[in-house]
Motif scaffolding. Structure first.
Motif, PDB file in Angstrom:
ATOM      1  N   ALA A  50     -52.720  14.101 112.518  1.00 58.30           N
ATOM      2  CA  ALA A  50     -51.394  14.344 113.088  1.00 58.30           C
ATOM      3  C   ALA A  50     -50.421  13.233 112.686  1.00 58.30           C
ATOM      4  O   ALA A  50     -49.266  13.503 112.338  1.00 58.30           O
ATOM      5  CB  ALA A  50     -51.479  14.449 114.607  1.00 58.30           C
ATOM      6  N   SER A  51     -50.875  11.996 112.714  1.00 61.85           N
ATOM      7  CA  SER A  51     -49.983  10.901 112.348  1.00 61.85           C
ATOM      8  C   SER A  51     -49.667  10.924 110.855  1.00 61.85           C
ATOM      9  O   SER A  51     -48.552  10.595 110.447  1.00 61.85           O
ATOM     10  CB  SER A  51     -50.570   9.558 112.767  1.00 61.85           C
ATOM     11  OG  SER A  51     -51.771   9.304 112.094  1.00 61.85           O
ATOM     12  N   PHE A  52     -50.624  11.350 110.039  1.00 60.77           N
ATOM     13  CA  PHE A  52     -50.345  11.491 108.609  1.00 60.77           C
ATOM     14  C   PHE A  52     -49.320  12.590 108.371  1.00 60.77           C
ATOM     15  O   PHE A  52     -48.389  12.440 107.581  1.00 60.77           O
ATOM     16  CB  PHE A  52     -51.631  11.793 107.829  1.00 60.77           C
ATOM     17  CG  PHE A  52     -51.381  12.057 106.379  1.00 60.77           C
ATOM     18  CD1 PHE A  52     -51.092  11.019 105.514  1.00 60.77           C
ATOM     19  CD2 PHE A  52     -51.408  13.351 105.869  1.00 60.77           C
ATOM     20  CE1 PHE A  52     -50.841  11.249 104.171  1.00 60.77           C
ATOM     21  CE2 PHE A  52     -51.163  13.587 104.528  1.00 60.77           C
ATOM     22  CZ  PHE A  52     -50.880  12.541 103.686  1.00 60.77           C
ATOM     23  N   GLU A  53     -49.501  13.714 109.069  1.00 61.43           N
ATOM     24  CA  GLU A  53     -48.541  14.808 108.935  1.00 61.43           C
ATOM     25  C   GLU A  53     -47.154  14.366 109.379  1.00 61.43           C
ATOM     26  O   GLU A  53     -46.149  14.730 108.761  1.00 61.43           O
ATOM     27  CB  GLU A  53     -48.995  16.019 109.755  1.00 61.43           C
ATOM     28  CG  GLU A  53     -50.185  16.734 109.161  1.00 61.43           C
ATOM     29  CD  GLU A  53     -50.697  17.870 110.041  1.00 61.43           C
ATOM     30  OE1 GLU A  53     -50.095  18.154 111.097  1.00 61.43           O
ATOM     31  OE2 GLU A  53     -51.706  18.484 109.661  1.00 61.43           O
ATOM     32  N   ALA A  54     -47.082  13.554 110.440  1.00 65.12           N
ATOM     33  CA  ALA A  54     -45.794  13.060 110.908  1.00 65.12           C
ATOM     34  C   ALA A  54     -45.162  12.149 109.859  1.00 65.12           C
ATOM     35  O   ALA A  54     -43.950  12.219 109.626  1.00 65.12           O
ATOM     36  CB  ALA A  54     -45.965  12.322 112.228  1.00 65.12           C
ATOM     37  N   ARG A  74     -34.745   4.831 108.043  1.00 53.90           N
ATOM     38  CA  ARG A  74     -35.746   3.791 107.795  1.00 53.90           C
ATOM     39  C   ARG A  74     -36.546   3.494 109.060  1.00 53.90           C
ATOM     40  O   ARG A  74     -37.770   3.338 109.013  1.00 53.90           O
ATOM     41  CB  ARG A  74     -35.061   2.524 107.293  1.00 53.90           C
ATOM     42  CG  ARG A  74     -36.049   1.436 106.929  1.00 53.90           C
ATOM     43  CD  ARG A  74     -35.372   0.276 106.265  1.00 53.90           C
ATOM     44  NE  ARG A  74     -34.727   0.756 105.037  1.00 53.90           N
ATOM     45  CZ  ARG A  74     -33.612   0.251 104.527  1.00 53.90           C
ATOM     46  NH1 ARG A  74     -33.021  -0.755 105.110  1.00 53.90           N
ATOM     47  NH2 ARG A  74     -33.095   0.741 103.431  1.00 53.90           N
ATOM     48  N   THR A  75     -35.879   3.432 110.195  1.00 53.12           N
ATOM     49  CA  THR A  75     -36.561   3.161 111.459  1.00 53.12           C
ATOM     50  C   THR A  75     -37.549   4.270 111.794  1.00 53.12           C
ATOM     51  O   THR A  75     -38.687   4.004 112.196  1.00 53.12           O
ATOM     52  CB  THR A  75     -35.536   3.015 112.604  1.00 53.12           C
ATOM     53  OG1 THR A  75     -34.623   1.976 112.267  1.00 53.12           O
ATOM     54  CG2 THR A  75     -36.214   2.692 113.912  1.00 53.12           C
ATOM     55  N   GLY A  76     -37.134   5.521 111.611  1.00 51.51           N
ATOM     56  CA  GLY A  76     -38.025   6.654 111.895  1.00 51.51           C
ATOM     57  C   GLY A  76     -39.251   6.662 110.996  1.00 51.51           C
ATOM     58  O   GLY A  76     -40.373   6.872 111.455  1.00 51.51           O
ATOM     59  N   GLN A  82     -46.175   3.118 111.059  1.00 50.77           N
ATOM     60  CA  GLN A  82     -46.867   2.194 111.960  1.00 50.77           C
ATOM     61  C   GLN A  82     -47.848   2.940 112.851  1.00 50.77           C
ATOM     62  O   GLN A  82     -48.968   2.476 113.088  1.00 50.77           O
ATOM     63  CB  GLN A  82     -45.853   1.419 112.814  1.00 50.77           C
ATOM     64  CG  GLN A  82     -46.485   0.312 113.611  1.00 50.77           C
ATOM     65  CD  GLN A  82     -47.176  -0.712 112.733  1.00 50.77           C
ATOM     66  OE1 GLN A  82     -46.642  -1.136 111.720  1.00 50.77           O
ATOM     67  NE2 GLN A  82     -48.374  -1.106 113.104  1.00 50.77           N
ATOM     68  N   LYS A  83     -47.455   4.117 113.333  1.00 50.44           N
ATOM     69  CA  LYS A  83     -48.350   4.933 114.164  1.00 50.44           C
ATOM     70  C   LYS A  83     -49.581   5.341 113.356  1.00 50.44           C
ATOM     71  O   LYS A  83     -50.716   5.275 113.845  1.00 50.44           O
ATOM     72  CB  LYS A  83     -47.596   6.167 114.658  1.00 50.44           C
ATOM     73  CG  LYS A  83     -48.401   7.084 115.536  1.00 50.44           C
ATOM     74  CD  LYS A  83     -47.533   8.262 115.955  1.00 50.44           C
ATOM     75  CE  LYS A  83     -48.315   9.285 116.711  1.00 50.44           C
ATOM     76  NZ  LYS A  83     -47.481  10.441 117.064  1.00 50.44           N
TER      77      LYS A  83
END
Length: 180
Positions: A50-54, A74-76, A82-83
């Motif tokens: 899920a984090s990779f997909e995000a 950039r922040t997003g 980071q997640k």
């Protein structure tokens, strides 16, 4: 062994892991062929996926493509990466813990795996050395063939440190004599 893989399969949550994800929303579109996520039953592998997909979706999202605020983009992206890194560390920690349990419960199994890995590495390196030796012999033969074709016994320069100059001066015409 399957019972020691807590948290890696559906219905099991590893100790200390926090659920991540949930159903895909606008910031987290699902990849084709993936099932929607059920919140609360996520495993580390599901969280990692899920984090990779995000991360991936944040890079190709229309919001980011059409967005003009580069700092927000950039922040997003940084937050998604980071997640992903955090979940990857949790996954790595899980496997290291299982490896530690295995080494305590069955140390001979760990030794067998290490010996097997070392043998495979030696075989791989031996094949690589043989391959390089074969290339070396081939190119040495090519070099010998080429040098044998271009050099004849009369073409060899005379021995000595000034051999090149002596050969070059021999091909020059004699200098004219100055009248005194």
């Amino acid at each position: 062994m399957a019972s020691s893989m807590n948290g890696m399969f559906p219905g099991q949550q590893p100790p200390g892991a926090h659920p991540v994800g949930g159903p895909p929303g606008p910031a987290q579109p699902s990849f084709p062929g993936t099932a929607p996520r059920v919140q609360g039953n996520n495993t580390l592998v599901d969280e990692l996926e899920a984090s990779f997909e995000a991360c991936f979706s944040s890079l190709v999202s229309q919001d980011y493509v059409n967005g003009t605020d580069q700092e927000e983009i950039r922040t997003g992206v940084d937050q998604c990466i980071q997640k992903f890194l955090d979940v990857a560390r949790q996954t790595e920690c899980f496997f290291l813990q299982k490896r530690l349990q295995l080494s305590v419960q069955k140390p001979e199994q760990v030794l067998k795996e290490d010996v097997s890995d070392l043998r495979n590495e030696l075989q791989r390196k031996e094949l690589l050395v043989q391959k390089h030796l074969a290339k070396l012999h081939h190119w040495q033969q090519v070099l010998e063939d080429v040098s044998g074709q271009h050099r004849k016994p009369t073409d060899l320069p005379p021995p000595g440190p000034l051999a090149f100059l002596e050969q070059a001066s021999a091909s020059l015409p004699p200098a004219p004599l100055k009248p005194s």
